[in-house]
Design a protein around this motif. Sequence first.
Motif, PDB file in Angstrom:
ATOM      1  N   LYS A   1      -7.823  -4.129  -4.971  1.00  0.00           N
ATOM      2  CA  LYS A   1      -8.927  -4.824  -4.313  1.00  0.00           C
ATOM      3  C   LYS A   1     -10.143  -4.919  -5.229  1.00  0.00           C
ATOM      4  CE  LYS A   1      -7.573  -3.706   0.416  1.00  0.00           C
ATOM      5  NZ  LYS A   1      -7.892  -2.929   1.649  1.00  0.00           N
ATOM      6  N   GLN A   2     -10.261  -3.985  -6.127  1.00  0.00           N
ATOM      7  CA  GLN A   2     -11.359  -4.005  -7.094  1.00  0.00           C
ATOM      8  C   GLN A   2     -11.104  -5.030  -8.202  1.00  0.00           C
ATOM      9  OE1 GLN A   2     -11.869  -0.595  -9.812  1.00  0.00           O
ATOM     10  NE2 GLN A   2     -13.809  -0.193  -8.786  1.00  0.00           N
ATOM     11  N   GLY A   3      -9.866  -5.513  -8.287  1.00  0.00           N
ATOM     12  CA  GLY A   3      -9.509  -6.476  -9.322  1.00  0.00           C
ATOM     13  C   GLY A   3      -8.903  -5.858 -10.560  1.00  0.00           C
ATOM     14  N   ASN A   4      -8.690  -4.542 -10.538  1.00  0.00           N
ATOM     15  CA  ASN A   4      -8.111  -3.841 -11.682  1.00  0.00           C
ATOM     16  C   ASN A   4      -6.592  -3.806 -11.505  1.00  0.00           C
ATOM     17  OD1 ASN A   4      -7.345  -2.124 -13.730  1.00  0.00           O
ATOM     18  ND2 ASN A   4      -9.006  -0.659 -13.377  1.00  0.00           N
ATOM     19  N   LEU A   5      -5.945  -4.936 -11.821  1.00  0.00           N
ATOM     20  CA  LEU A   5      -4.529  -5.085 -11.513  1.00  0.00           C
ATOM     21  C   LEU A   5      -3.638  -4.246 -12.428  1.00  0.00           C
ATOM     22  CD1 LEU A   5      -4.421  -8.921 -10.781  1.00  0.00           C
ATOM     23  CD2 LEU A   5      -4.709  -7.021  -9.179  1.00  0.00           C
ATOM     24  N   THR A   6      -4.063  -4.040 -13.667  1.00  0.00           N
ATOM     25  CA  THR A   6      -3.248  -3.263 -14.596  1.00  0.00           C
ATOM     26  C   THR A   6      -3.109  -1.821 -14.120  1.00  0.00           C
ATOM     27  OG1 THR A   6      -3.931  -4.656 -16.451  1.00  0.00           O
ATOM     28  CG2 THR A   6      -3.011  -2.492 -16.969  1.00  0.00           C
ATOM     29  N   GLU A   7      -4.238  -1.203 -13.772  1.00  0.00           N
ATOM     30  CA  GLU A   7      -4.189   0.176 -13.292  1.00  0.00           C
ATOM     31  C   GLU A   7      -3.573   0.257 -11.900  1.00  0.00           C
ATOM     32  OE1 GLU A   7      -7.360   2.947 -13.903  1.00  0.00           O
ATOM     33  OE2 GLU A   7      -8.313   1.640 -15.375  1.00  0.00           O
ATOM     34  N   ALA A   8      -3.761  -0.781 -11.093  1.00  0.00           N
ATOM     35  CA  ALA A   8      -3.144  -0.791  -9.762  1.00  0.00           C
ATOM     36  C   ALA A   8      -1.633  -0.775  -9.889  1.00  0.00           C
ATOM     37  CB  ALA A   8      -3.596  -2.023  -8.989  1.00  0.00           C
ATOM     38  N   GLU A   9      -1.112  -1.606 -10.781  1.00  0.00           N
ATOM     39  CA  GLU A   9       0.341  -1.630 -11.000  1.00  0.00           C
ATOM     40  C   GLU A   9       0.844  -0.260 -11.433  1.00  0.00           C
ATOM     41  OE1 GLU A   9       3.558  -3.394 -14.210  1.00  0.00           O
ATOM     42  OE2 GLU A   9       1.648  -4.442 -13.961  1.00  0.00           O
ATOM     43  N   ALA A  10       0.122   0.370 -12.362  1.00  0.00           N
ATOM     44  CA  ALA A  10       0.545   1.687 -12.846  1.00  0.00           C
ATOM     45  C   ALA A  10       0.538   2.722 -11.720  1.00  0.00           C
ATOM     46  CB  ALA A  10      -0.369   2.133 -13.990  1.00  0.00           C
ATOM     47  N   ALA A  11      -0.463   2.644 -10.852  1.00  0.00           N
ATOM     48  CA  ALA A  11      -0.541   3.603  -9.738  1.00  0.00           C
ATOM     49  C   ALA A  11       0.601   3.396  -8.753  1.00  0.00           C
ATOM     50  CB  ALA A  11      -1.894   3.462  -9.038  1.00  0.00           C
ATOM     51  N   TYR A  12       0.874   2.141  -8.403  1.00  0.00           N
ATOM     52  CA  TYR A  12       1.997   1.863  -7.499  1.00  0.00           C
ATOM     53  C   TYR A  12       3.322   2.319  -8.119  1.00  0.00           C
ATOM     54  CZ  TYR A  12      -1.003  -1.333  -4.747  1.00  0.00           C
ATOM     55  OH  TYR A  12      -1.983  -1.885  -3.972  1.00  0.00           O
ATOM     56  N   ALA A  13       3.471   2.034  -9.414  1.00  0.00           N
ATOM     57  CA  ALA A  13       4.718   2.418 -10.091  1.00  0.00           C
ATOM     58  C   ALA A  13       4.881   3.934 -10.101  1.00  0.00           C
ATOM     59  CB  ALA A  13       4.723   1.859 -11.513  1.00  0.00           C
ATOM     60  N   LYS A  14       3.780   4.665 -10.276  1.00  0.00           N
ATOM     61  CA  LYS A  14       3.860   6.125 -10.258  1.00  0.00           C
ATOM     62  C   LYS A  14       4.276   6.612  -8.877  1.00  0.00           C
ATOM     63  CE  LYS A  14       3.169  10.352 -11.793  1.00  0.00           C
ATOM     64  NZ  LYS A  14       4.043  10.960 -12.819  1.00  0.00           N
ATOM     65  N   ALA A  15       3.691   6.040  -7.825  1.00  0.00           N
ATOM     66  CA  ALA A  15       4.068   6.445  -6.467  1.00  0.00           C
ATOM     67  C   ALA A  15       5.545   6.166  -6.210  1.00  0.00           C
ATOM     68  CB  ALA A  15       3.204   5.701  -5.446  1.00  0.00           C
ATOM     69  N   ALA A  16       6.020   5.004  -6.661  1.00  0.00           N
ATOM     70  CA  ALA A  16       7.422   4.648  -6.444  1.00  0.00           C
ATOM     71  C   ALA A  16       8.361   5.523  -7.265  1.00  0.00           C
ATOM     72  CB  ALA A  16       7.643   3.173  -6.776  1.00  0.00           C
ATOM     73  N   SER A  17       7.929   5.928  -8.468  1.00  0.00           N
ATOM     74  CA  SER A  17       8.781   6.791  -9.287  1.00  0.00           C
ATOM     75  C   SER A  17       8.868   8.196  -8.699  1.00  0.00           C
ATOM     76  CB  SER A  17       8.263   6.841 -10.725  1.00  0.00           C
ATOM     77  OG  SER A  17       7.026   7.537 -10.799  1.00  0.00           O
ATOM     78  N   LEU A  18       7.774   8.654  -8.102  1.00  0.00           N
ATOM     79  CA  LEU A  18       7.789   9.979  -7.469  1.00  0.00           C
ATOM     80  C   LEU A  18       8.708   9.995  -6.252  1.00  0.00           C
ATOM     81  CD1 LEU A  18       3.979  10.841  -7.663  1.00  0.00           C
ATOM     82  CD2 LEU A  18       5.833  12.088  -8.809  1.00  0.00           C
ATOM     83  N   ASN A  19       8.749   8.877  -5.552  1.00  0.00           N
ATOM     84  CA  ASN A  19       9.601   8.769  -4.368  1.00  0.00           C
ATOM     85  C   ASN A  19      10.089   7.328  -4.248  1.00  0.00           C
ATOM     86  OD1 ASN A  19      10.903   8.821  -1.920  1.00  0.00           O
ATOM     87  ND2 ASN A  19       9.054   9.122  -0.696  1.00  0.00           N
ATOM     88  N   PRO A  20      11.274   7.030  -4.778  1.00  0.00           N
ATOM     89  CA  PRO A  20      11.782   5.655  -4.717  1.00  0.00           C
ATOM     90  C   PRO A  20      11.921   5.128  -3.298  1.00  0.00           C
ATOM     91  CG  PRO A  20      13.031   6.966  -6.296  1.00  0.00           C
ATOM     92  CD  PRO A  20      12.158   7.926  -5.539  1.00  0.00           C
ATOM     93  N   ARG A  21      11.888   5.995  -2.308  1.00  0.00           N
ATOM     94  CA  ARG A  21      11.991   5.560  -0.926  1.00  0.00           C
ATOM     95  C   ARG A  21      10.615   5.526  -0.232  1.00  0.00           C
ATOM     96  NH1 ARG A  21      16.812   4.651   0.720  1.00  0.00           N
ATOM     97  NH2 ARG A  21      16.347   4.864   2.952  1.00  0.00           N
TER      98      ARG A  21
END
Length: 569
Positions: free
Chosen positions: A158-178
Amino acid sequence: MTLRNELLSLPDAMLLAENLKLAGRLAEAEAVLRQIVKAVPDHHPAWHALGLIAYEAGKLPLAAELIAGAITIDANVALYHRNLGELCRRLGRLDEAVAAGKRATSLAPNDIDAQYNLGLALTGKGERDAAIRAYRRALQLNPDHGLSWNNLGAALEKQGNLTEAEAAYAKAASLNPRHAEAQNNLGAIYSEQGRLEDACRCFEEAISAAPDFIEPHFNLSSLKTYREDDPHLSYLERNLDKTANMPMQARIRYWFALGKAREDIGRHDAAFAAYTEGNRLQHAALPCDEVRADELLERVQTIFTRDFFEARSPAPPAPLPHAGELSKTPVFIVGMPRSGTTLLEQILSSHPAVHGAGELLDMNEVITNAAGCSGQRFPDFVPDLAPGDFMQMGEAYTERIWKLAPNAQRITDKMPANFFYIGMIRLMLPNAKIIHAMRDPMDSCFSCYSRLFNNTMEFAYDLGTLGRYYARYFELMQHWHAVLPAGTILDLRYEDLVADTEGQARRILDYLKLPWDDNCLAFHQNKRQVKTASVAQVRKPIYQTSVARWQRFATHLTPLLEIVQDYRK
């Protein structure tokens, strides 16, 4: 203390209440706790426990009241503030939620749940920077806290920082693929980037993890082309009976997803039935004020006359610099939604001199801010503006959007509804270029009707309001052509762009005073972020299947056709 004819100590009575609660015997647990607070009124743990039981029973206001009572007795227990903050957030009492969250984190700086809950409350209030700090603090305490990673990603996005947003989502998904929400959010980012296979994989993972989570079903439907034997289509059809128990927004998304899937396999009558139900629900949730719309159209045409412009004639626009010289020249792409604006911007943004900024709110915000300062609404305050006021507003807009791409020669703003502001654009930004994207009204309107927008476009969810919106738009565009100098607006038909992409692209670049660049014909390879409903289409080469698409649904579209027939080419 006497309970059930037994003499229990206070700790034993509290343990009994806790065991009864854990066993699901809430009424009995509550009875024990009521006896405790009757015997020992200042025993704050009992008041807090009563609050938790009220929460379990779905009585959130009572739960908040009881826990606030515990805090009145002892204001130094972080857990009480943490729980009160979360209750207030869920009740929409966000100021109280933030205050309680801050108190909890000050009492227990190392409580990860307190930091996370504070982040949620701050997010709810729109205080994104503070929310990001709270989520980052939670992750300092536990780098494997997937919920914090996911919500950090949402705040960054929402802040417009899409690069870091992607990394954060990817980290959450890697910690728990479900982690369904993280997978869905990551898929949405991939979708905007044109990584459609990765996006579909994430949406499918989200669906597998949480089949009743409707958002990834809806997102997936917009990216794929269904076949008769598609298991996702089978799922959608098989679970239709669940829609009645879904939250309203989930139900609406379900119907639009089903309509898209049915249309793909040629079941046009059934697809229209699904679209109709989704639109009916959304129209009820987001009604359209047509009286206000008619009044606005009349006021704009009454104020912005040819005499009005002649009296405020801006200095002749300075010639645009030749290619290679830096010039801050905004390019407005206006028109009906679903009229080819995204395709047009994708083609232009493939030129090295052009930055495609997408659908910007800046013009509306600059004008709304000016209206607010005058105490009037647009356009009533406009006649009182001096030439210098228009210039300042233009400079404010330019300053805002050039932060997006400081070195660009041209920046496109493809907010379709800026057609309302063409008169203001002319006076604020005499050098601006305005491209009017046009499309057969039946195709443009039906494309709107078959798409779900994000709580906007309130006119789009009923064939009558949609047709009348088109009529207003058409009338206003005719007005601008009549009162502004010839050549101010470049009309561009979607059908012509599809039939002769290179010819129309060259025509547009000539209008923008830019040299030809072959990248404009390879627009589908452009990796820029695209955040509109056309995200999948602009990743493909030009195709003509959307031309006359409405005719497959013609038997259902008579009310729309009757309104827009006279506006067709």
